[in-house]
Structure formats: C-alpha cells, structure tokens
Design a protein around this motif. Structure first.
Motif, short mmCIF file in Angstrom:
data_model
loop_
_atom_site.label_atom_id
_atom_site.label_comp_id
_atom_site.label_asym_id
_atom_site.label_seq_id
_atom_site.Cartn_x
_atom_site.Cartn_y
_atom_site.Cartn_z
N PRO A 15 15.76 3.57 0.26
CA PRO A 15 14.43 4.19 0.42
C PRO A 15 13.35 3.12 0.57
O PRO A 15 13.34 2.13 -0.15
CB PRO A 15 14.25 4.97 -0.88
N ALA A 16 12.49 3.33 1.56
CA ALA A 16 11.41 2.37 1.80
C ALA A 16 10.42 2.41 0.64
O ALA A 16 10.14 3.47 0.08
CB ALA A 16 10.70 2.70 3.10
N THR A 17 9.88 1.24 0.31
CA THR A 17 8.88 1.16 -0.74
C THR A 17 7.55 1.65 -0.19
O THR A 17 7.37 1.76 1.04
CB THR A 17 8.71 -0.29 -1.24
N LYS A 18 6.61 1.90 -1.06
CA LYS A 18 5.27 2.31 -0.63
C LYS A 18 4.65 1.24 0.27
O LYS A 18 4.03 1.55 1.28
CB LYS A 18 4.38 2.57 -1.85
N GLU A 19 4.84 -0.02 -0.07
CA GLU A 19 4.28 -1.12 0.72
C GLU A 19 4.88 -1.14 2.13
O GLU A 19 4.17 -1.34 3.11
CB GLU A 19 4.51 -2.47 0.03
N GLN A 20 6.20 -0.92 2.24
CA GLN A 20 6.84 -0.89 3.55
C GLN A 20 6.33 0.29 4.38
O GLN A 20 6.04 0.14 5.56
CB GLN A 20 8.36 -0.80 3.39
#
Length: 125
Positions: free
Chosen positions: A98-103
């Motif tokens: 899962p992509a991080t919020k920053e990504q």
C-alpha cells in the motif's frame, strides 16, 4: 473473473466503481463477481470494453487481445479519474505494498500538474 477485471481496470487507470459507471451497472455489481458468475451479456460487455476475449475474462486463456491502435483514449478523462481514485480510494500500491500518504501526495501533485499543463495547452489552441 473479478481479479482479471480488477487487473484490467488498473492497467486502464480506472477503479472498479468507474467501470461500473461507464457500463451503466449499479454500485457493487462487479464486486459480486467474487462470489457469482456473470451472465453472458455482462461478460460480453466487459470483454468489449477492455478489448479482450471472454475466454481471457473467464481464465480459460492468458492471451489478451490488445487494441489495434484504432482505439482512442481520452487523456483528460483518464487523468481526472486516476486523480480521483488516488484521493478517494485506497487501491494505490507501490511495488505491491500500500502506498504511503506521502507517495500518494507526490502522485497527486504530479497528476494535477499534468492536468493543468494540458488544460493550458488546450486553452491556447
């Protein structure tokens, strides 16, 4: 079949919900494919939308039919829907995680920039 449809959606840059809207299906119609078989009419409609064979959707073949080059993809539509999917849904991954919020924020900013640049280009024509 659901996994194949989900994969095709990801390749096209749309969500399952976007596909349901495009095909005129009610919400969660395609999610039911996890548990029940689709009728011939739905199979044909989905296969036509993605330009693949019904056999591919059913898992009888791993061979996809790719567009001949005549198919047009609307860049604005694709970018706008991809952007809304990133903002509204949790389906974005980075190397399978899962992509991080920053990504997600970086992708969102990049897409917004591309959308704005294309809008300026089309306004100047």
């Amino acid at each position: 079949m659901f996994e194949r449809v989900k994969e095709l959606c990801q390749l096209r840059g749309i969500s399952i919900n976007n596909l349901e809207e495009a095909l005129g299906y009610s919400k969660n119609t395609l999610y039911r494919l996890k548990y029940q078989n689709a009728g011939a009419d739905k199979l044909e409609t989905i296969a036509d939308y993605f330009n693949v064979s019904v056999d591919y959707l059913l898992g009888r073949s791993d061979s996809k039919q790719y567009p001949s080059g005549d198919e047009k993809i609307d860049l604005a539509f694709t970018l706008e829907h991809l952007l809304s999917d990133i903002i509204e849904e949790d389906e974005l991954t980075y190397y399978g995680k899962p992509a991080t919020k920053e990504q997600k924020d970086r992708v969102r900013i990049a897409l917004e920039t591309v959308i704005q640049m294309n809008k300026m280009d089309s306004d100047n024509k």
